[in-house]
Design an enzyme around this catalytic site. Structure first.
Site, PDB file in Angstrom:
ATOM      1  N   ASP A  30       0.854  -1.185   0.000  1.00 48.71           N
ATOM      2  CA  ASP A  30       0.000   0.000   0.000  1.00 48.71           C
ATOM      3  C   ASP A  30       0.888   1.232   0.000  1.00 48.71           C
ATOM      4  OD1 ASP A  30       0.609   0.770   2.796  1.00 48.71           O
ATOM      5  OD2 ASP A  30      -0.595  -0.973   3.341  1.00 48.71           O
ATOM      6  N   TYR A  85       4.119 -10.560   5.004  1.00 47.44           N
ATOM      7  CA  TYR A  85       3.098 -10.889   5.997  1.00 47.44           C
ATOM      8  C   TYR A  85       3.666 -11.901   6.996  1.00 47.44           C
ATOM      9  CZ  TYR A  85      -0.905  -8.495   3.885  1.00 47.44           C
ATOM     10  OH  TYR A  85      -1.787  -7.557   3.438  1.00 47.44           O
ATOM     11  N   LYS A 114      -6.299   0.200  -2.639  1.00 48.35           N
ATOM     12  CA  LYS A 114      -5.291   0.975  -1.919  1.00 48.35           C
ATOM     13  C   LYS A 114      -4.949   2.229  -2.724  1.00 48.35           C
ATOM     14  CE  LYS A 114      -4.585  -1.998   1.458  1.00 48.35           C
ATOM     15  NZ  LYS A 114      -4.737  -1.687   2.894  1.00 48.35           N
ATOM     16  N   ASP A 160      -8.495   2.970   0.727  1.00 44.93           N
ATOM     17  CA  ASP A 160      -7.686   2.892   1.945  1.00 44.93           C
ATOM     18  C   ASP A 160      -6.344   3.564   1.682  1.00 44.93           C
ATOM     19  OD1 ASP A 160      -6.338   2.249   4.258  1.00 44.93           O
ATOM     20  OD2 ASP A 160      -6.651   0.095   4.122  1.00 44.93           O
ATOM     21  N   ASN A 189      -4.054   4.131   4.201  1.00 48.01           N
ATOM     22  CA  ASN A 189      -3.064   3.605   5.151  1.00 48.01           C
ATOM     23  C   ASN A 189      -2.238   4.695   5.821  1.00 48.01           C
ATOM     24  OD1 ASN A 189      -3.362   1.101   3.033  1.00 48.01           O
ATOM     25  ND2 ASN A 189      -2.983   0.410   5.122  1.00 48.01           N
ATOM     26  N   GLU A 197     -10.566   4.967   4.145  1.00 44.98           N
ATOM     27  CA  GLU A 197     -10.054   4.370   5.377  1.00 44.98           C
ATOM     28  C   GLU A 197      -8.664   4.903   5.691  1.00 44.98           C
ATOM     29  OE1 GLU A 197      -8.792  -0.174   6.617  1.00 44.98           O
ATOM     30  OE2 GLU A 197     -10.499   0.164   5.288  1.00 44.98           O
ATOM     31  N   HIS A 232     -11.552  -4.667  10.285  1.00 47.08           N
ATOM     32  CA  HIS A 232     -10.336  -4.824   9.492  1.00 47.08           C
ATOM     33  C   HIS A 232      -9.901  -6.286   9.571  1.00 47.08           C
ATOM     34  CE1 HIS A 232      -5.833  -4.909   9.381  1.00 47.08           C
ATOM     35  NE2 HIS A 232      -6.057  -4.212   8.290  1.00 47.08           N
ATOM     36  N   ALA A 233      -9.409  -6.813   8.465  1.00 53.50           N
ATOM     37  CA  ALA A 233      -8.921  -8.196   8.450  1.00 53.50           C
ATOM     38  C   ALA A 233      -7.767  -8.292   7.466  1.00 53.50           C
ATOM     39  CB  ALA A 233     -10.048  -9.168   8.111  1.00 53.50           C
ATOM     40  N   GLY A 234      -7.560  -9.464   6.849  1.00 48.95           N
ATOM     41  CA  GLY A 234      -6.430  -9.644   5.952  1.00 48.95           C
ATOM     42  C   GLY A 234      -5.234 -10.183   6.710  1.00 48.95           C
ATOM     43  N   GLU A 270     -13.908  -6.995   6.047  1.00 42.42           N
ATOM     44  CA  GLU A 270     -12.848  -7.156   5.049  1.00 42.42           C
ATOM     45  C   GLU A 270     -12.434  -8.621   4.919  1.00 42.42           C
ATOM     46  OE1 GLU A 270      -8.595  -5.097   3.813  1.00 42.42           O
ATOM     47  OE2 GLU A 270      -9.228  -5.034   5.904  1.00 42.42           O
TER      48      GLU A 270
END
Length: 458
Positions: A26, A34, A251, A279, A281, A305, A370-372, A401
């Site tokens: 983003d 991750y 994003k 979003d 960020n 967001e 929020h998730a992911g 999400e």
């Protein structure tokens, strides 16, 4: 039946090289890997059941969270699980109020991420012993027992224990939206391909869940107040109740012209009347957000967001990653939120999320979590289903999400059908990872990193 003394706590640094494919990129986080601090707790009970908990990170820094988990371990070891859940409020406060670790918090940052990982593991262990998924454990819980899990310190001016006690989806599931198609690291061709595949996979809904949806940016005291009416292109974001709804998030924030091109691609793919979220960020300051969104408004986003710093309470109308329940309380009091986004790992596990869900109910603000990341979808599904059944009793203006990454590494992965989260049936918090995945991706000694690190150094 709750049983066993906690005899062991282990934590591992698990990282997935998602930056190689641009996944998760983003405007602020251009090369995320991750990752997760993965906690496993064991008891001396003969059943051999283990509790597994995670907290989400982006690669570097995971080792710091691991250190924080180890620093908290003495609060957990040799404790009877029955005593912990019997005074969960006290245990939560013990973790968050450590006389020395509190200095580098309190209830935020690395220490709070570590606290969430430990507590997530405790909830997983408790639910597994009861033979229920966490959402069912919560739904079946006596109201007084449920409320006893919440630390009301610092929020009693908005929500007291007495208030909480007064407030006391299996076929269709809980509506979701996807971010998997529109990471900033993706090429236009990849964006088009993934968007087309998502449409083919059924990311549509027969009925809009946002009949009164509007674009909200932020509200900066008396200096600035911007809502959908500030942007003439946004009026059509009011969706008719019978429209078909595609739920996508893109994003934005790195380059305005690039954002406009990518948003146009997505609009062309999903059509003019379908729902699009954006979003940033935390990329912008307030004037930048005003200028940027005045250009992007023509693409009719439902929300923007994280337009600016998550600490700028008066500068927000929506925010996705608050540090704790106290900041959420102030955002609600300041009427700075139109959608509230909880997080399963930035907040102190189920305990703190319960307090935020109850405050959102009191202020009549819809929760769109929020998730992911690694395991956030697996975690948050329990919270949204509990919220729907026991707190909000509504799907109006609500969506959660979903990101289609890394679920294959979990023993009980999230299930999505017809663009909706389906309630998990397996006992626990859905946080247990496959041991082979953990070993392979453990940093820096796992097979994946033994191959990648020498190549990166060269």
């Amino acid at each position: 039946m709750v049983r066993g003394r906690i005899s062991r706590l282990s934590v591992r640094d698990v990282r997935f090289p998602t930056s190689l494919g641009g996944h998760g990129a983003d405007a602020m986080h251009t090369d995320p890997d991750y990752s997760a601090a993965y906690v496993v707790i064991e008891t001396d009970a003969e059943d051999g059941i283990k509790g597994c908990g995670i907290t989400f990170t982006l690669g570097k820094g995971t080792e710091v969270v691991v250190c924080a988990v180890n620093a908290l371990a003495h609060h957990v070891l040799n404790k009877d699980l029955k005593d912990i859940v019997g005074d969960f409020r006290g245990f939560y406060r013990q973790l968050t109020s450590d006389g020395q670790l509190r200095w580098i918090g309190p209830e935020k940052g690395v220490v709070h991420l570590a606290t969430a990982a430990v507590l997530n593991a405790v909830w997983d262990l408790w639910a597994k012993q009861e033979g229920k998924p966490v959402w069912k454990l919560l739904v079946d819980m006596d109201p007084r027992m449920l409320v006893s899990c919440i630390d009301f310190r610092y929020i009693t001016d908005v929500l007291t224990e007495e208030d909480a006690l007064e407030k006391q989806m299996l076929a269709q599931g809980y509506p979701a939206y996807t971010t998997s198609c529109a990471w900033l690291g993706y090429s236009d061709d990849t964006l088009k391909q993934l968007c087309a595949q998502a449409l083919k996979d059924g990311w549509t809904s027969q009925r809009s869940q946002f009949p009164r949806a509007r674009l909200f940016l932020f509200h900066l005291s008396a200096l600035l107040s911007l809502q959908a009416t500030s942007f003439p292109h946004c009026s059509s974001a009011l969706l008719p109740s019978d429209s078909r709804l595609c739920r996508f998030k893109v994003k934005v924030g790195a380059d305005l012209q690039d954002d406009m091109r990518r948003c146009q691609i997505i609009r062309d793919m999903i059509g003019p009347e379908k729902t699009l979220m954006m979003d940033a960020n935390q990329r912008w300051d307030v004037p930048e957000a005003v200028e940027w969104m005045s250009k992007l408004a023509k693409f009719k986003p439902l929300w923007i967001e994280e337009p600016t710093s998550p600490d700028d309470i008066l500068g927000h109308a929506t925010i996705s990653k608050c540090h704790n329940r106290v900041i959420f309380k102030q955002l609600l009091q300041a009427k700075a939120l139109q959608f509230l986004q909880i997080d399963s790992c930035r907040l102190g596990s189920v305990n703190e999320n319960l307090s935020v869900l109850l405050m959102a109910k009191k202020f009549e603000i819809p929760v769109c979590p929020h998730a992911g990341g690694v395991g956030l979808c697996e975690l948050v599904q329990h919270l949204i289903i509990f919220d729907y059944i026991s707190v909000s009793a509504s799907l109006e203006n609500r969506v959660c999400e979903y990101v289609d990454h890394l679920h294959e590494h979990f023993k009980y992965p999230v299930m999505i059908q017809r663009a909706s989260y389906m309630p998990p049936k397996d006992p626990g918090y859905s946080t247990e990872m496959k041991e082979e995945s953990v070993k392979k991706h453990q940093y820096p000694d796992g097979e994946v990193w033994k191959k990648l690190l020498p190549a990166q150094e060269n």
